[in-house]
Design an enzyme around this catalytic site. Structure first.
Site, mmCIF file in Angstrom:
data_model
loop_
_atom_site.group_PDB
_atom_site.id
_atom_site.type_symbol
_atom_site.label_atom_id
_atom_site.label_comp_id
_atom_site.label_asym_id
_atom_site.label_seq_id
_atom_site.Cartn_x
_atom_site.Cartn_y
_atom_site.Cartn_z
ATOM 1 N N GLU A 284 -51.239 -52.026 36.357
ATOM 2 C CA GLU A 284 -52.383 -51.774 35.480
ATOM 3 C C GLU A 284 -51.996 -52.240 34.071
ATOM 4 O O GLU A 284 -50.829 -51.832 33.379
ATOM 5 C CB GLU A 284 -52.212 -50.123 35.414
ATOM 6 C CG GLU A 284 -53.625 -49.632 34.824
ATOM 7 C CD GLU A 284 -53.593 -49.054 33.397
ATOM 8 O OE1 GLU A 284 -53.812 -49.874 32.407
ATOM 9 O OE2 GLU A 284 -52.932 -47.743 33.377
ATOM 10 N N LYS B 290 -38.465 -45.930 36.082
ATOM 11 C CA LYS B 290 -37.934 -46.227 34.923
ATOM 12 C C LYS B 290 -38.788 -46.030 33.629
ATOM 13 O O LYS B 290 -39.953 -46.647 33.625
ATOM 14 C CB LYS B 290 -37.549 -47.657 34.810
ATOM 15 C CG LYS B 290 -36.763 -47.875 33.540
ATOM 16 C CD LYS B 290 -36.358 -49.474 33.309
ATOM 17 C CE LYS B 290 -37.544 -50.171 32.592
ATOM 18 N NZ LYS B 290 -37.833 -49.499 31.018
ATOM 19 N N GLU C 170 -55.136 -58.684 22.962
ATOM 20 C CA GLU C 170 -54.855 -57.483 22.596
ATOM 21 C C GLU C 170 -54.166 -56.793 21.487
ATOM 22 O O GLU C 170 -52.798 -57.468 21.550
ATOM 23 C CB GLU C 170 -54.335 -56.824 24.069
ATOM 24 C CG GLU C 170 -54.027 -55.313 24.220
ATOM 25 C CD GLU C 170 -53.579 -54.808 25.346
ATOM 26 O OE1 GLU C 170 -52.614 -55.600 25.759
ATOM 27 O OE2 GLU C 170 -54.216 -53.784 26.044
ATOM 28 N N CYS D 220 -54.496 -48.903 26.779
ATOM 29 C CA CYS D 220 -54.518 -50.364 27.371
ATOM 30 C C CYS D 220 -56.283 -50.332 27.390
ATOM 31 O O CYS D 220 -57.061 -51.605 27.528
ATOM 32 C CB CYS D 220 -54.112 -50.500 28.765
ATOM 33 S SG CYS D 220 -54.139 -48.680 29.650
HETATM 34 P P1 ADP Z 1 -44.890 -53.422 25.680
HETATM 35 O O1 ADP Z 1 -44.785 -54.887 25.283
HETATM 36 O O2 ADP Z 1 -45.990 -52.657 24.852
HETATM 37 O O3 ADP Z 1 -43.545 -52.806 25.012
HETATM 38 P P2 ADP Z 1 -43.987 -54.028 28.219
HETATM 39 O O4 ADP Z 1 -44.898 -54.508 29.243
HETATM 40 O O5 ADP Z 1 -43.105 -54.789 27.729
HETATM 41 O O6 ADP Z 1 -44.887 -53.182 26.911
HETATM 42 O O7 ADP Z 1 -43.197 -52.691 28.768
HETATM 43 C C1 ADP Z 1 -43.853 -51.853 29.749
HETATM 44 C C2 ADP Z 1 -42.475 -51.367 30.586
HETATM 45 O O8 ADP Z 1 -42.075 -52.591 31.518
HETATM 46 C C3 ADP Z 1 -41.421 -50.652 29.973
HETATM 47 O O9 ADP Z 1 -40.741 -49.669 30.751
HETATM 48 C C4 ADP Z 1 -40.424 -52.011 29.870
HETATM 49 O O10 ADP Z 1 -39.134 -51.553 29.809
HETATM 50 C C5 ADP Z 1 -40.830 -52.850 31.054
HETATM 51 N N1 ADP Z 1 -40.315 -54.261 31.207
HETATM 52 C C6 ADP Z 1 -40.418 -54.874 30.107
HETATM 53 N N2 ADP Z 1 -40.148 -56.199 30.519
HETATM 54 C C7 ADP Z 1 -39.774 -56.190 31.843
HETATM 55 C C8 ADP Z 1 -39.602 -57.162 33.049
HETATM 56 N N3 ADP Z 1 -39.091 -58.362 32.774
HETATM 57 N N4 ADP Z 1 -39.334 -56.753 34.081
HETATM 58 C C9 ADP Z 1 -39.359 -55.220 34.461
HETATM 59 N N5 ADP Z 1 -39.945 -54.378 33.760
HETATM 60 C C10 ADP Z 1 -40.074 -54.849 32.430
#
Ligand code: ADP
Length: 496
Positions: A263, A187, A394, A297
């Site tokens: 990561e 995804k 961060e 990161c």
């Molecule tokens: P940012 O805060 O920098 O947008 P995230 O950690 O929210 O980074 O997002 C990184 C990835 O994790 C994206 O592909 C996002 O769609 C996905 N993501 C966000 N929330 C969830 C969740 N609860 N479960 C699984 N994947 C998630």
């Protein structure tokens, strides 16, 4: 429609897939929903892509499962390797197109995006080389037993990637998983789905059989959460925020105890000693924090400078940062494009305000650049105290916090004063200082007199809250293999 004609300033018109890539075909989501993709340079809609629901995740996982249990098992390691090498060749051939899509969607400078594509193809080719070098072991326990240890693929891998390096993270997740014989449902991040879909089509062109690599667009809380809690996903690999990393681990624990690698975030220290080559140190400190608009990161966001050169360093770093060209990602001299989204822009501006409110001194930057697009001036705070939010949290933007230190011991104590442990750097001309400090820093990667020089042959990952497991290098293979012991009872020993 599952594709649309788009245009980029460098490559002209091209066909952009917009569907969910399942079983080597682009399809619409079951619910027929789509979401808009925004160009961060001008805040306008680029196009809409199909959105994966939980039901679409089920379909993609079923495709990956069928492929894993089917003919994929019969494909030789050497053939798997050739597929990855072919995919890497296609990345090289379409490098300009892939980079242009990345710049359009993510906002990163085209020249940097070209670097990402080269690093992605290097990674895919490297893991192509590993595919037929995965070996087991024979272990003697007694003369009447023959034990062998096999390394087997884990199965269906759910890969969830972020928006800061969309293509590179795509390659980091697909290379080792495929080399080890797994299948993948990946995804992309909802902010940057375009390059991943284009690259998915290259898998088909490279000859990957249907179902081996499936790429879906969708939201974290829906499609991402569905992958993390899926009962038929055997492993989840995630790159993103520490907050979401924790949720993924919980989802894995609450479902089928799938294997997890994470990561996550960082607040990496970049330590400059009095005896460092100051010009070199300033270049790498500048690159350490402002590369990719601070959206790394491993960004070197905490800069500790020894007292003897502190004032000179701050002044010259300011002059250097002011020379970073911020602007249109497609302009040849641009170093820094826009932040990826309004949400990120607002978060970063919030931190800049917090830094000022908490009493840190702005040396340069601190403001929005222009009125259109999510551009922020390269920002440096000096005299930052250890307990200030800009030193602890961060920010994920072009914001650097500098503080002074006296001794080597202070540098190590300050450097390690964080819950994170992804990366760190030391600038010095003294070999002993370089090695002693590197060994004492609690970080997965330590750079000496350089920064951000990641390479696909070198493991990358976090100590402490920066993650679990390692990506890249031989170390990443462990995340995609499981170990099976086979013990065979033999007849009576022929000797003795
Ligand atoms: P940012 O805060 O920098 O947008 P995230 O950690 O929210 O980074 O997002 C990184 C990835 O994790 C994206 O592909 C996002 O769609 C996905 N993501 C966000 N929330 C969830 C969740 N609860 N479960 C699984 N994947 C998630």
């Amino acid at each position: 429609m599952t594709s649309i004609q788009l245009e980029t300033p460098t490559t002209g018109k091209y066909e952009q897939p917009t569907g969910l890539f399942i079983n080597n075909e682009f399809v619409k989501g079951v619910d027929g929903k789509q979401f808009e993709v925004i160009n961060p340079t001008n805040e306008k809609v680029i196009c809409s892509v199909h959105e994966a629901s939980e039901k679409d995740v089920d379909i993609a996982v079923a495709a990956a499962r069928k492929a894993f249990e089917g003919d994929w098992r019969k494909v030789t390691p050497n053939e798997r390797g050739k597929l990855l090498v072919k995919l890497a060749d296609l990345f090289d051939e379409r490098s300009d197109q892939l980079a242009a899509i990345e710049s359009l969607d993510n906002g990163k400078a085209f020249t940097m995006a070209k670097g990402d594509v080269a690093a992605a193809s290097g990674c895919l080719r490297y893991y192509g080389g590993w595919a037929d070098k995965i070996e087991g072991k024979v272990v003697d326990t007694s003369p009447d037993t023959f034990n062998y240890i096999r390394k087997e693929p884990i199965g269906v891998c759910g890969q969830i990637i972020p928006w800061n390096f969309p293509l590179l993270m795509w390659a980091w997740k697909i290379g080792p998983a495929i080399a080890c014989g797994n299948t993948v449902v990946l995804k992309t991040a909802e902010q940057t789905p375009l390059s991943g879909l284009y690259a998915a089509n290259l898998c088909k062109e490279a000859g990957f059989p249907p179902g081996i690599v499936n790429v879906i667009s969708g939201f974290g809380k829906i499609a991402g959460a569905a992958i993390a809690s899926h009962m038929d996903v055997d492993k989840v690999a995630f790159t993103g925020s520490t907050l979401v990393g924790r949720q993924i681990m919980k989802a894995a624990a609450g479902s089928n105890l799938k294997k997890v690698t994470l990561e996550l975030g960082g607040k990496s220290p970049n330590i400059v000693f009095d005896d460092a080559d100051i010009d070199n140190a300033i270049s790498w400190v500048n690159f350490g924090i402002f590369f990719n608009h601070g959206q790394c990161c491993c960004a070197g966001s905490r800069v500790y400078v020894q007292e003897g050169i502190y004032d000179k360093f701050v002044q010259r770093f300011k002059e250097r940062a002011q020379k970073n060209v911020v602007g249109d990602p497609f302009a040849a001299d641009t170093f820094q494009g826009p932040q990826v989204s309004q949400i990120q822009f607002d978060r970063i501006m919030g931190y800049i305000k917090a830094g000022q409110d908490e009493g840190a001194t702005i040396v340069t930057g601190g403001k929005r650049k222009g009125n259109e697009g999510y551009f922020i001036e390269p920002t440096i705070f000096a005299d930052v105290k250890d307990d200030m939010s800009i030193m602890q949290e961060e920010i994920f933007g072009p914001v650097c916090s500098i503080a002074k230190f006296k001794t080597k011991e202070d540098a190590v104590r300050l450097g390690n004063n964080t819950t994170y442990g992804l990366a760190a750097a030391v600038h010095t001309s003294n070999l002993n200082t370089a090695i002693e400090v590197s060994n004492a820093l609690k970080a997965g990667t330590v750079w000496v007199n350089t920064y951000n020089t990641l390479h696909w042959q070198l493991p990358f990952g976090g100590f402490k809250s920066s993650g679990i497991g390692r990506e890249l290098g031989e170390a990443a293979l462990d995340n995609y293999l499981q170990t099976k012991t086979v013990s065979i009872r033999l007849g009576d020993a022929l000797f003795g």
